[in-house]
Motif scaffolding. Structure first.
Motif, mmCIF file in Angstrom:
data_model
loop_
_atom_site.group_PDB
_atom_site.id
_atom_site.type_symbol
_atom_site.label_atom_id
_atom_site.label_comp_id
_atom_site.label_asym_id
_atom_site.label_seq_id
_atom_site.Cartn_x
_atom_site.Cartn_y
_atom_site.Cartn_z
ATOM 1 N N PRO A 8 -10.900 -1.284 -2.350
ATOM 2 C CA PRO A 8 -11.496 -2.366 -1.557
ATOM 3 C C PRO A 8 -10.476 -3.145 -0.735
ATOM 4 O O PRO A 8 -10.786 -3.572 0.386
ATOM 5 N N GLU A 9 -9.239 -3.317 -1.251
ATOM 6 C CA GLU A 9 -8.230 -4.066 -0.500
ATOM 7 C C GLU A 9 -7.818 -3.308 0.771
ATOM 8 O O GLU A 9 -7.590 -3.908 1.821
ATOM 9 N N LEU A 10 -7.738 -1.995 0.675
ATOM 10 C CA LEU A 10 -7.402 -1.185 1.847
ATOM 11 C C LEU A 10 -8.512 -1.280 2.892
ATOM 12 O O LEU A 10 -8.243 -1.468 4.085
ATOM 13 N N VAL A 11 -9.740 -1.169 2.455
ATOM 14 C CA VAL A 11 -10.883 -1.277 3.378
ATOM 15 C C VAL A 11 -10.883 -2.634 4.059
ATOM 16 O O VAL A 11 -11.078 -2.731 5.284
ATOM 17 N N ALA A 12 -10.651 -3.687 3.293
ATOM 18 C CA ALA A 12 -10.648 -5.037 3.861
ATOM 19 C C ALA A 12 -9.560 -5.175 4.921
ATOM 20 O O ALA A 12 -9.785 -5.788 5.969
ATOM 21 N N TRP A 13 -8.385 -4.593 4.659
ATOM 22 C CA TRP A 13 -7.302 -4.686 5.645
ATOM 23 C C TRP A 13 -7.678 -3.955 6.934
ATOM 24 O O TRP A 13 -7.462 -4.462 8.033
ATOM 25 N N GLN A 60 -10.669 -3.300 8.111
ATOM 26 C CA GLN A 60 -11.757 -3.999 8.800
ATOM 27 C C GLN A 60 -11.260 -5.245 9.511
ATOM 28 O O GLN A 60 -11.771 -5.607 10.575
ATOM 29 N N GLU A 61 -10.235 -5.871 8.943
ATOM 30 C CA GLU A 61 -9.726 -7.106 9.527
ATOM 31 C C GLU A 61 -8.680 -6.872 10.606
ATOM 32 O O GLU A 61 -8.634 -7.586 11.613
ATOM 33 N N ASN A 62 -7.863 -5.833 10.429
ATOM 34 C CA ASN A 62 -6.712 -5.647 11.315
ATOM 35 C C ASN A 62 -6.854 -4.478 12.292
ATOM 36 O O ASN A 62 -6.021 -4.331 13.186
ATOM 37 N N ALA A 63 -7.854 -3.657 12.110
ATOM 38 C CA ALA A 63 -8.032 -2.500 12.990
ATOM 39 C C ALA A 63 -9.485 -2.395 13.422
ATOM 40 O O ALA A 63 -10.057 -1.308 13.454
ATOM 41 N N THR A 64 -10.054 -3.532 13.776
ATOM 42 C CA THR A 64 -11.494 -3.590 14.036
ATOM 43 C C THR A 64 -11.953 -2.589 15.082
ATOM 44 O O THR A 64 -12.884 -1.814 14.853
ATOM 45 N N ASP A 65 -11.277 -2.566 16.227
ATOM 46 C CA ASP A 65 -11.724 -1.697 17.322
ATOM 47 C C ASP A 65 -11.591 -0.225 16.970
ATOM 48 O O ASP A 65 -12.542 0.549 17.116
ATOM 49 N N SER A 66 -10.394 0.198 16.525
ATOM 50 C CA SER A 66 -10.180 1.614 16.233
ATOM 51 C C SER A 66 -10.981 2.059 15.012
ATOM 52 O O SER A 66 -11.445 3.199 14.948
ATOM 53 N N TRP A 67 -11.166 1.187 14.055
ATOM 54 C CA TRP A 67 -11.902 1.523 12.836
ATOM 55 C C TRP A 67 -13.387 1.702 13.131
ATOM 56 O O TRP A 67 -14.047 2.585 12.577
ATOM 57 N N PHE A 75 -6.050 8.798 13.872
ATOM 58 C CA PHE A 75 -5.389 7.663 13.228
ATOM 59 C C PHE A 75 -4.976 8.044 11.804
ATOM 60 O O PHE A 75 -5.795 8.553 11.030
ATOM 61 N N PHE A 76 -3.714 7.779 11.482
ATOM 62 C CA PHE A 76 -3.195 8.070 10.156
ATOM 63 C C PHE A 76 -3.048 6.780 9.359
ATOM 64 O O PHE A 76 -2.444 5.812 9.828
ATOM 65 N N ILE A 77 -3.597 6.774 8.157
ATOM 66 C CA ILE A 77 -3.514 5.631 7.247
ATOM 67 C C ILE A 77 -2.454 5.967 6.198
ATOM 68 O O ILE A 77 -2.708 6.758 5.282
ATOM 69 N N PRO A 78 -1.225 5.423 6.282
ATOM 70 C CA PRO A 78 -0.147 5.795 5.361
ATOM 71 C C PRO A 78 -0.255 5.099 4.002
ATOM 72 O O PRO A 78 0.624 4.345 3.576
ATOM 73 N N PHE A 116 0.806 -1.210 0.000
ATOM 74 C CA PHE A 116 0.000 0.000 0.000
ATOM 75 C C PHE A 116 0.846 1.269 0.000
ATOM 76 O O PHE A 116 0.308 2.363 -0.145
ATOM 77 N N ASN A 117 2.158 1.148 0.201
ATOM 78 C CA ASN A 117 2.979 2.359 0.196
ATOM 79 C C ASN A 117 4.387 2.098 -0.358
ATOM 80 O O ASN A 117 4.632 2.304 -1.540
ATOM 81 N N LEU A 118 5.307 1.619 0.480
ATOM 82 C CA LEU A 118 6.705 1.575 0.074
ATOM 83 C C LEU A 118 6.976 0.679 -1.126
ATOM 84 O O LEU A 118 7.830 0.988 -1.962
#
Length: 508
Positions: free
Chosen positions: A214-219, A221-228, A189-192, A115-117
């Motif tokens: 959609p791939e970013l949203v899925a990540w 939702q799966e990995n940041a459930t509480d904060s998201w 929260f910063f999404i880089p 998603f970045n580097l």
């Protein structure tokens, strides 16, 4: 006077004893040093927020030193990019730091590098066959250093590409003093995500028929459930280093029209997006300044430039820099070009269709420094980087459409636009009722100087300082560049939302 014999005059037995005593004394001194200061012999520690490079297969360590995309390294060669891994600095845990960071803590997600580097590794025409942006990735996203012998442009000037905004922000966020490793403690929260670079295949290849995001949203939702889910994404922000229009194609549009679908995904509807140009009616869009070519690393550098802006001889009444848009029926650039030509010695013209202005700040600033006013007509979209070139050069911007600045940069520019700019209607230019030279010629020198002083106040907040700066005056909390003002604006927005959680709008 006591005379000491030379070493060659000492008897052999005494000489041996002397050597033995010296060795013993030296050994004891070393042991005492290690006991007293063990860290003095330890290898030097790496500074926080650096790039640790994991060698790619088939690349030698020596070759790795010349790879392009350590975005936090100062590389000049751009061939075979490596796979850099950014190291996030820890927030100081002492009570003073905790107090200073109250309400300012930001958690930065550790996204997969795809998603970045990893996108930067594809800079050599691997995302889009005809787009090579490797040179622009250098120097924290500032691009190549300007190669000039002129004293004014020797230090802190770069051929910056405006579309590197995401890399520039990420580099600075890694050094943000109030990063937290605890999502539960975060205020925002910063999404880089390098949205603009990731968008290239969706804009220029056959992928334009697909949805971006959609791939970013899925990540998330799966990995940041509480904060998201805590506030539905309203305390989250990301950088989209293009105009918002480049990410606003309808999900139902399967015709391949311009733009990606990123900003119309319903899951991201509450996320604040920093872009080069916002959709003015949407509170979740926020425009931030275009990166220009000046990125001061010291207060001295900034002060020297400010002095030049204040004292430069302004022999032209106004200037116009840009390329014409003959294919755009609504463009007034041709009309302004003609007015400039007709004004003869009172207008300075820089035709960017003949000189590539985008990555060469020197000819631009030489023009802007010698004009009182700078014309800022719309281009392909309402905003343009020249607005911030103009501000940094102390050349009073002249706007012809409110969306060029007034509805865009609410966190960076004054609420009262008359303090620093002039407005003329496009309609008046088109029907010939407004003559630029006549209007601008009516301003007194006293009023012009007052407006220029307002511009000088805006210079720090209109540029992105060098992330490696250690100058106390530049890293002081009282000093705010464009990055600092953007972060402050976001934190105030979240604070407003939390104070009025049922409001349908966030403060902008």
């Amino acid at each position: 006077m006591v005379e000491f014999p030379g070493f060659d005059q000492v008897p052999k037995t005494s000489r041996a004893n002397l050597v033995y005593c010296c060795c013993i004394s030296s050994l004891m001194l070393i042991l005492i040093t290690i006991w007293a200061c063990p860290e003095s012999l330890a290898p030097p520690t790496r500074p926080v927020a650096v790039v640790e490079v994991e060698l790619a297969d088939g690349i030698s360590p020596d070759a790795q030193l010349h790879e392009p995309v350590g975005i936090l390294a100062n590389q000049q060669q751009l061939t075979k990019p490596a796979a850099p891994r950014l190291v996030k600095p820890a927030v100081a845990a002492d009570s003073a730091a905790a107090s200073a960071c109250a309400g300012r803590r930001i958690y930065m997600y550790e996204l997969p590098t795809e998603f970045n580097l990893a996108l930067l590794e594809l800079c050599a025409s691997k995302l889009v066959g005809w787009i090579n942006f490797c040179a622009h990735v250098q120097n924290y996203g500032f691009g190549e250093s300007v190669n000039s012998s002129e004293p004014l442009f020797v230090d802190d000037w770069y051929g910056t590409d405006a579309y590197m905004l995401e890399v520039i922000f990420h580099s600075r966020m890694l050094r943000y003093e109030c990063l937290t490793d605890s999502p539960s403690d975060a205020d925002a929260f910063f999404i880089p995500f390098y949205a603009g670079i990731h968008a290239l295949p969706y804009l220029y290849t056959d992928k334009r028929m697909e949805w971006q995001g959609p791939e970013l949203v899925a990540w998330l939702q799966e990995n940041a459930t509480d904060s998201w889910q805590r506030h539905g994404g309203r305390d989250h922000f990301l950088i989209a280093g293009r105009t918002a229009w480049d990410f606003s194609r309808s999900l139902e549009d399967d015709t391949g029209h311009w733009g990606t679908t990123l900003l119309v995904l319903p899951e991201l509807a509450n996320v604040t997006v920093f872009s080069l140009e916002r959709r003015p009616w949407l509170s979740m869009d926020q425009a931030v300044p275009y990166p220009t070519g000046f990125h001061p690393s010291t207060a001295t550098s900034l002060r020297r430039w400010t002095h030049e802006v204040r004292t430069s001889s302004r022999e032209y009444l106004f200037a116009f820099s840009g390329a014409l848009r003959p294919s755009m029926a609504t463009s007034i650039r041709g009309l302004l070009y003609n007015q400039c030509i007709n004004s003869k010695t009172r207008c300075s013209l820089l035709d960017c269709s003949k000189i590539k202005c985008s990555h060469n700040p020197i000819p631009i600033y030489k023009k802007l420094l010698h004009a009182e006013f700078c014309l800022q007509p719309r281009g392909d979209t309402a905003t343009r980087r020249s607005v911030f070139d103009s501000i940094i050069a102390g050349c009073i911007p002249v706007f012809f459409h409110e969306d060029t600045a007034y509805t865009q940069y609410s966190w960076h520019l004054p609420k009262d636009p008359t303090t620093y700019s002039v407005f003329m209607s496009e309609t008046g230019i088109k029907n010939g009722s407004i003559l630029v030279e006549e209007v601008l010629g009516s301003y007194s020198q006293t009023r012009i100087k007052e407006m220029r002083e307002e511009l000088i106040k805006l210079i720090p907040g209109s540029l992105y300082r060098h992330p490696e700066s250690t100058d106390p005056k530049l890293i002081d909390p009282e000093f705010c560049d464009a990055f600092d003002l953007s972060v402050k604006g976001m934190l105030n927005k979240v604070l407003s939302f939390k104070a009025h959680p049922h409001s349908s709008q966030l403060a902008s």
